[in-house]
Design a protein around this motif. Sequence first.
Motif, PDB file in Angstrom:
ATOM      1  N   THR A 178       9.186   1.236   0.683  1.00 35.62           N
ATOM      2  CA  THR A 178       7.842   1.973   0.079  1.00 35.62           C
ATOM      3  C   THR A 178       7.188   2.701   1.491  1.00 35.62           C
ATOM      4  OG1 THR A 178       7.630   0.338  -1.698  1.00 35.62           O
ATOM      5  CG2 THR A 178       5.654   1.673  -0.837  1.00 35.62           C
ATOM      6  N   LEU A 179       7.086   1.809   2.620  1.00 30.62           N
ATOM      7  CA  LEU A 179       6.237   2.482   3.668  1.00 30.62           C
ATOM      8  C   LEU A 179       7.222   3.682   4.257  1.00 30.62           C
ATOM      9  CD1 LEU A 179       5.491  -0.978   5.369  1.00 30.62           C
ATOM     10  CD2 LEU A 179       3.705   0.626   4.249  1.00 30.62           C
ATOM     11  N   VAL A 180       8.444   3.614   4.184  1.00 28.56           N
ATOM     12  CA  VAL A 180       9.161   4.934   4.976  1.00 28.56           C
ATOM     13  C   VAL A 180       9.542   5.833   3.997  1.00 28.56           C
ATOM     14  CG1 VAL A 180       9.752   3.187   6.511  1.00 28.56           C
ATOM     15  CG2 VAL A 180      11.335   3.722   4.731  1.00 28.56           C
ATOM     16  N   ASP A 181       9.108   5.814   2.569  1.00 25.62           N
ATOM     17  CA  ASP A 181       9.777   6.557   1.777  1.00 25.62           C
ATOM     18  C   ASP A 181       9.570   8.094   1.816  1.00 25.62           C
ATOM     19  OD1 ASP A 181      11.451   6.943  -0.802  1.00 25.62           O
ATOM     20  OD2 ASP A 181       9.366   7.311  -1.701  1.00 25.62           O
ATOM     21  N   PRO A 182       8.178   8.452   2.205  1.00 25.20           N
ATOM     22  CA  PRO A 182       7.978   9.798   2.320  1.00 25.20           C
ATOM     23  C   PRO A 182       8.720  10.492   3.499  1.00 25.20           C
ATOM     24  CG  PRO A 182       5.993   8.565   1.977  1.00 25.20           C
ATOM     25  CD  PRO A 182       7.140   7.296   2.299  1.00 25.20           C
ATOM     26  N   LEU A 183       8.950   9.820   4.570  1.00 25.19           N
ATOM     27  CA  LEU A 183       9.456  10.612   5.727  1.00 25.19           C
ATOM     28  C   LEU A 183      10.920  10.591   5.379  1.00 25.19           C
ATOM     29  CD1 LEU A 183       9.502  11.978   8.435  1.00 25.19           C
ATOM     30  CD2 LEU A 183       9.136   9.643   9.433  1.00 25.19           C
ATOM     31  N   ALA A 184      11.485   9.358   4.919  1.00 29.90           N
ATOM     32  CA  ALA A 184      13.031   9.157   4.551  1.00 29.90           C
ATOM     33  C   ALA A 184      13.280  10.504   3.789  1.00 29.90           C
ATOM     34  CB  ALA A 184      13.281   7.937   4.163  1.00 29.90           C
ATOM     35  N   THR A 185      12.600  10.559   2.693  1.00 34.06           N
ATOM     36  CA  THR A 185      12.895  11.646   1.586  1.00 34.06           C
ATOM     37  C   THR A 185      12.811  12.852   2.351  1.00 34.06           C
ATOM     38  OG1 THR A 185      12.020  10.362   0.011  1.00 34.06           O
ATOM     39  CG2 THR A 185      12.470  12.598  -0.472  1.00 34.06           C
TER      40      THR A 185
END
Length: 411
Positions: free
Chosen positions: A375-382
Amino acid sequence: MMIWREKIKPYKLAIFILLGVAIGSIAGAVFGHKAAVVKPFGDIFLYMMCTIVIPIVLILITSAVASIADLRKLGKLLGLTIGIFIVLGLVASLIMLGGVSAFPPTKGVHIELPKEVEIQPTLFTMDKLVEVFFVPDFVDIFSKQHILPAIIFCMLLGVAMSMVGERAKPITDLLSRLSDVMLKLVEIIMWYAPIGIGAYFAYLVGNFGPSLLGSYARAMALYYPLAILYWIIVYSMIAWFIGGRKILCRWWKYIPLPAVTALGTCSSTATIPVNLDASKKIGVPKYIRNIILPIGAIMHMDGSCLSGILKIAFAFGLLAIPFTPSAMGMAIFIAILSGIVLSGVPMGGYVGEILIISLYGFPPEMLPLLIIIGTLVDPLATMINATGDTNAGMIVTRALEGREWYTKAVD
């Protein structure tokens, strides 16, 4: 006010999950061991996630593969594409492996979970590898312990349906509709996630202490700078090597819109339209971009490979298990594999987390902890996943169209 609400809308669920974590953590710190009374609410979420994972694999992957109309047209392009996805995933995994080795995300934190974890040191033997990828009976693929055989079966089934062609269209259409239903089911379950994960954190913090939360700050302090550097340096180097300064300039001119779209939607699939336009302006021909970008939205996940290694190192650290070279090799294997099979939808990495737990034999209580990292890394990972699809298209174009590919007319 309306504009502000629209901007935060893609992050609404993540905000609620983090709010649930905060409330649960405070409750655990205040009530201590008494907070275990809410653990059943966390178990509900855990059991629902484990229940839907196999239907999701069976339906979504089969539908995605079967939707490819003419397999003969793929040929060298598809093989080259998959190879590029694997190589880029390997590079991302190795970079993060170096990061977690130099900066352990759970240094100084030790938590005793209810049962011991046994790492299988012989998992790389041929017999063990066969057991990982294949099962002796069809019904075995319906177990969450056999996710990889289920994936292989679904991919072969999808290829067979595509080869049958028009006669398989009713089944393909049915799977497509079922895919929509399954994604909606995931969405329904995920709205319970703030309660379920919050309850689990109340239990964990109450039993193991608030020191658990400090490890997340350390993990994020590792992931975000390393992931941003990977995105800037590795992707810029790719653009430079396959087209020089001209393509590097095109990349930075046209990639910001897909990058912002991916950050705003947390979805590789939602980024496909703007990614197609950016790829066209960069010079990737239609027959390449129209194949690679949709496939890449599901199968190309550099950002997920980065987070996969982080999650595994995080689990090893919390359980105080030595992260041996053998375990690191398996971590790379799992990160690449889970990165390739993850679906490009918001909050869609849970199959990978269950895969980590299944193959390493971690206790199921580890799942909510790994979900929080996702959840914490989802925006940057996407963002890394989605914009990397354009890079993959550029590499394939260079291989198939020659050194001067960017000088040809764009269709």
